[in-house]
Scaffold this motif. Structure first.
Motif, PDB file in Angstrom:
ATOM      1  N   ASP A  24       0.851  -1.183   0.000  1.00 34.53           N
ATOM      2  CA  ASP A  24       0.000   0.000   0.000  1.00 34.53           C
ATOM      3  C   ASP A  24       0.887   1.232   0.000  1.00 34.53           C
ATOM      4  OD1 ASP A  24      -2.361  -1.463   0.121  1.00 34.53           O
ATOM      5  OD2 ASP A  24      -2.326  -1.541   2.307  1.00 34.53           O
ATOM      6  N   ASN A  26       1.603   5.133   0.525  1.00 37.79           N
ATOM      7  CA  ASN A  26       1.145   6.204   1.395  1.00 37.79           C
ATOM      8  C   ASN A  26       1.208   7.517   0.606  1.00 37.79           C
ATOM      9  OD1 ASN A  26       0.429   7.389   3.955  1.00 37.79           O
ATOM     10  ND2 ASN A  26       2.518   8.143   4.066  1.00 37.79           N
ATOM     11  N   SER A  28      -1.251  10.757  -1.168  1.00 36.82           N
ATOM     12  CA  SER A  28      -2.529  11.445  -1.241  1.00 36.82           C
ATOM     13  C   SER A  28      -2.362  12.679  -2.124  1.00 36.82           C
ATOM     14  CB  SER A  28      -2.980  11.863   0.163  1.00 36.82           C
ATOM     15  OG  SER A  28      -4.125  12.647   0.099  1.00 36.82           O
ATOM     16  N   ASN A  60       0.364  11.664   5.361  1.00 33.24           N
ATOM     17  CA  ASN A  60      -0.324  10.760   4.434  1.00 33.24           C
ATOM     18  C   ASN A  60       0.245  10.839   3.026  1.00 33.24           C
ATOM     19  OD1 ASN A  60      -2.062   9.970   6.484  1.00 33.24           O
ATOM     20  ND2 ASN A  60      -3.530  11.578   6.016  1.00 33.24           N
ATOM     21  N   ASN A  61       1.412  11.435   2.873  1.00 41.37           N
ATOM     22  CA  ASN A  61       1.977  11.568   1.537  1.00 41.37           C
ATOM     23  C   ASN A  61       3.487  11.399   1.566  1.00 41.37           C
ATOM     24  OD1 ASN A  61       1.978  11.891  -1.176  1.00 41.37           O
ATOM     25  ND2 ASN A  61       1.790  14.106  -1.155  1.00 41.37           N
ATOM     26  N   THR A  62       3.925  10.215   1.234  1.00 43.27           N
ATOM     27  CA  THR A  62       5.347   9.883   1.212  1.00 43.27           C
ATOM     28  C   THR A  62       5.885  10.041  -0.199  1.00 43.27           C
ATOM     29  OG1 THR A  62       5.034   8.297   2.996  1.00 43.27           O
ATOM     30  CG2 THR A  62       7.013   8.038   1.653  1.00 43.27           C
ATOM     31  N   GLU A  78       6.993   0.231   4.041  1.00 44.35           N
ATOM     32  CA  GLU A  78       5.569   0.300   4.357  1.00 44.35           C
ATOM     33  C   GLU A  78       5.339   0.164   5.864  1.00 44.35           C
ATOM     34  OE1 GLU A  78       1.410  -1.727   2.823  1.00 44.35           O
ATOM     35  OE2 GLU A  78       3.196  -3.003   2.929  1.00 44.35           O
ATOM     36  N   ASN A  82       3.953   3.135   8.353  1.00 44.20           N
ATOM     37  CA  ASN A  82       2.750   2.885   9.166  1.00 44.20           C
ATOM     38  C   ASN A  82       3.021   3.109  10.651  1.00 44.20           C
ATOM     39  OD1 ASN A  82       1.106   2.318   6.972  1.00 44.20           O
ATOM     40  ND2 ASN A  82       1.492   0.125   7.061  1.00 44.20           N
ATOM     41  N   LYS A  85       3.311   6.941  11.215  1.00 44.56           N
ATOM     42  CA  LYS A  85       2.000   7.601  11.185  1.00 44.56           C
ATOM     43  C   LYS A  85       1.161   7.252  12.407  1.00 44.56           C
ATOM     44  CE  LYS A  85      -0.426   7.359   7.498  1.00 44.56           C
ATOM     45  NZ  LYS A  85      -1.074   6.960   6.257  1.00 44.56           N
ATOM     46  N   ASN A  89       0.850  11.713  13.075  1.00 46.52           N
ATOM     47  CA  ASN A  89       0.486  12.011  11.696  1.00 46.52           C
ATOM     48  C   ASN A  89       0.207  13.511  11.601  1.00 46.52           C
ATOM     49  OD1 ASN A  89      -0.618  12.305   9.141  1.00 46.52           O
ATOM     50  ND2 ASN A  89      -1.712  10.364   9.229  1.00 46.52           N
TER      51      ASN A  89
END
Length: 151
Positions: A24, A26, A28, A60-62, A78, A82, A85, A89
């Motif tokens: 997933d 990260n 946005s 929320n934006n790597t 990942e 996680n 965050k 965050n």
């Protein structure tokens, strides 16, 4: 010798096979209204430092490096993001209670002062994320002032 070749082939097939296991990302496209930098109307110089040294793991934006496409490195990243965050965050800052904000600010001050953040493993590859003493002082002073306004 035949066993060594079989083991090498199995390892190679396994390595190639894990490359197809997705992670997933990260990322946005939007910056939420609850973002630390927006809520606190953060100065440009502090904002740039936080984005360079903190936001990859604590938002929320790597911005992913090229090696994020290679497993098992992508799994490690990942998991690391996680965990970061989960701890803090910056994109969800305004959703925190004042008590939690105070706790996070205290933690930021302590970890920056003690060279615990940004992580040495991160700054090893991301040289621009390493904070100089003057940059640390800027961040610490900013966080202390922000902490005083929350009381």
């Amino acid at each position: 010798m035949k066993i060594v070749k079989i083991i090498a082939l199995i390892l190679l097939v396994g390595f190639v096979g894990i490359q197809f296991v997705p992670t997933d990302l990260n990322q946005s496209d939007t910056v939420p209204k609850t973002d630390f930098l927006l809520v606190n109307n953060t100065q440009e110089n502090i904002s740039a430092l936080l984005q360079e040294s903190c936001y990859d793991c604590h938002s929320n934006n790597t911005e992913y490096p090229w090696y994020n496409k290679v497993q098992p490195v992508a799994w490690f990243l990942e998991d690391h993001i996680n965990e970061g965050k989960e701890e803090l965050n910056f994109n969800e800052w305004d959703a925190y209670s004042n008590r939690r904000k105070n706790s996070k600010l205290k933690s930021i001050i302590s970890q920056v002062k003690d060279d615990e953040m940004p992580l040495a493993s991160y700054t090893l590859i991301h040289k621009d994320a390493k904070l100089s003493n003057s940059e640390k002082t800027l961040i610490i002073d900013y966080m202390k002032n922000l902490k005083e306004t929350l009381k």
